[in-house]
Design a protein around this motif. Structure first.
Motif, PDB file in Angstrom:
ATOM      1  N   THR A 164       0.553  -0.751  -0.282  1.00  0.00           N
ATOM      2  CA  THR A 164      -0.056   0.093  -0.468  1.00  0.00           C
ATOM      3  C   THR A 164       1.041   0.884  -0.136  1.00  0.00           C
ATOM      4  O   THR A 164       0.218   2.062  -0.927  1.00  0.00           O
ATOM      5  CB  THR A 164      -1.242  -0.382   1.066  1.00  0.00           C
ATOM      6  OG1 THR A 164      -1.582  -1.023   1.192  1.00  0.00           O
ATOM      7  CG2 THR A 164      -1.250   1.391   1.457  1.00  0.00           C
ATOM      8  N   CYS A 165       1.663   1.306   0.601  1.00  0.00           N
ATOM      9  CA  CYS A 165       2.985   2.100   0.684  1.00  0.00           C
ATOM     10  C   CYS A 165       3.251   2.669  -1.343  1.00  0.00           C
ATOM     11  O   CYS A 165       3.537   3.709  -0.802  1.00  0.00           O
ATOM     12  CB  CYS A 165       3.923   2.169   1.750  1.00  0.00           C
ATOM     13  SG  CYS A 165       3.795   2.562   3.259  1.00  0.00           S
ATOM     14  N   MET A 166       3.487   1.201  -1.569  1.00  0.00           N
ATOM     15  CA  MET A 166       4.004   2.073  -2.851  1.00  0.00           C
ATOM     16  C   MET A 166       2.970   2.622  -3.993  1.00  0.00           C
ATOM     17  O   MET A 166       3.839   3.131  -4.757  1.00  0.00           O
ATOM     18  CB  MET A 166       4.760   0.107  -3.387  1.00  0.00           C
ATOM     19  CG  MET A 166       5.318  -0.337  -2.889  1.00  0.00           C
ATOM     20  SD  MET A 166       5.962  -1.889  -3.597  1.00  0.00           S
ATOM     21  CE  MET A 166       6.354  -1.642  -5.462  1.00  0.00           C
ATOM     22  N   THR A 167       2.014   2.179  -3.643  1.00  0.00           N
ATOM     23  CA  THR A 167       0.714   2.790  -4.406  1.00  0.00           C
ATOM     24  C   THR A 167       0.439   3.753  -3.635  1.00  0.00           C
ATOM     25  O   THR A 167       0.714   4.771  -4.707  1.00  0.00           O
ATOM     26  CB  THR A 167      -0.483   1.902  -3.437  1.00  0.00           C
ATOM     27  OG1 THR A 167      -0.496   0.719  -4.384  1.00  0.00           O
ATOM     28  CG2 THR A 167      -1.380   2.440  -4.519  1.00  0.00           C
ATOM     29  N   LEU A 168       1.135   4.333  -2.505  1.00  0.00           N
ATOM     30  CA  LEU A 168       0.626   5.679  -2.191  1.00  0.00           C
ATOM     31  C   LEU A 168       2.114   6.704  -3.127  1.00  0.00           C
ATOM     32  O   LEU A 168       2.056   8.029  -3.128  1.00  0.00           O
ATOM     33  CB  LEU A 168       1.403   5.740  -0.572  1.00  0.00           C
ATOM     34  CG  LEU A 168       0.955   6.476   0.025  1.00  0.00           C
ATOM     35  CD1 LEU A 168       0.016   8.593   0.017  1.00  0.00           C
ATOM     36  CD2 LEU A 168       1.370   6.970   1.156  1.00  0.00           C
ATOM     37  N   ALA A 169       2.888   5.193  -2.810  1.00  0.00           N
ATOM     38  CA  ALA A 169       4.635   6.359  -3.270  1.00  0.00           C
ATOM     39  C   ALA A 169       4.737   6.610  -4.781  1.00  0.00           C
ATOM     40  O   ALA A 169       3.857   8.094  -5.116  1.00  0.00           O
ATOM     41  CB  ALA A 169       5.302   6.116  -3.010  1.00  0.00           C
TER      42      ALA A 169
END
Length: 205
Positions: A164-169
Motif C-alpha cells: 500500500t505504501c508503494m501505491t501511495l508513493a
C-alpha cells in the motif's frame, strides 16, 4: 523488425499458430513503440499498420480499436512477468530503489511511459483494467518481498503493508509529475521515503 511477409495478412489455412502469434506480437510491439514515441492520443491504426508493414484489415480482424491493441500489448508484455524486489540490506534502501523504479516507469525509461497513458486509462476501461492489474500485481509481489526481509531484519512489525505504501508513493509521483511537468528528482524522492513512507510503516508497529 519483423519482415513484411510475416505481417502482410492473416495466416493461410493450416498455417502455424506460432506464426500467427509472432505476427500479432510484432504488431503489438510496434504499437507500444509508437505510444512511447508520441503518446496514446497520437497513436493511430494507420501508423501501426505502416510501421508494422501490416494491412489495416489484418489489424482490425483481431482488434477493434487502438485501446484494445495497447491493452493487449501490455497484457502480453506482462505474461510471465516476475517482479524483482530490491535487496539493498535495509528497508530505507529498498524503498528508495522502489521509488526510483516507479519514477523510471513514469518517465518511460526503456518502456512506455505511464504518464503517456493517463488520459487513455481514464477514458478506456479495458486499458484501465490492464494497467491496474499490472500495478497491483507488481506492488503485491515487490511489497511482500520487501516487507518479509525488513521484518526478518527487525525493521518492521509483522503485517506491515509495504504494498500500500508503494501505491501511495506512485500516486504522489504521478500527481507531482502531472502538476510540474516532470517526474520528481532524487531530493524529492528522499523526502518521500524519509518523511512519508518510513513514518507510515513505523506507525503500523
Amino acid at each position: 523488425m519483423t519482415s513484411a511477409n510475416d505481417l502482410s495478412g492473416p495466416s493461410r489455412a493450416g498455417g502455424s499458430p506460432s506464426r500467427g502469434r509472432r505476427r500479432e506480437d510484432a504488431i503489438l510491439a510496434v504499437a507500444l513503440e509508437l505510444v512511447g514515441e508520441a503518446g496514446f492520443d497520437r497513436l493511430s491504426v494507420d501508423a501501426i499498420a505502416a510501421r508494422a508493414r501490416a494491412s489495416k484489415e489484418t489489424i482490425y480482424s483481431r482488434w477493434r480499436t487502438k485501446d484494445e491493441i495497447v491493452a493487449e500489448a501490455l497484457r502480453r508484455q506482462s505474461e510471465g512477468y516476475a517482479p524483482e524486489a530490491p535487496d539493498t540490506g535495509s528497508l530505507r534502501g529498498d524503498l528508495r530503489k522502489v521509488i526510483d523504479a516507479q519514477a523510471a516507469a513514469l518517465g518511460g525509461e526503456g518502456d512506455v511511459s505511464l504518464l503517456s497513458l493517463v488520459g487513455a486509462v481514464r477514458d478506456h476501461p479495458g486499458l484501465r483494467d490492464t494497467v491496474r492489474a499490472h500495478i497491483e500485481h507488481t506492488h503485491a509481489a515487490i511489497g511482500g518481498a520487501v516487507a518479509r526481509r525488513a521484518i526478518a531484519r527487525g525493521e518492521l512489525a509483522a503485517g506491515a503493508d509495504v504494498a500500500t505504501c508503494m501505491t501511495l508513493a506512485l500516486s504522489h509521483l504521478l500527481f507531482s509529475a502531472l502538476l510540474n511537468g516532470s517526474v520528481p528528482g532524487h531530493a524529492d524522492r528522499d523526502k518521500l521515503v524519509d518523511q512519508v513512507l518510513l513514518p507510515v510503516l513505523a506507525s503500523q508497529a
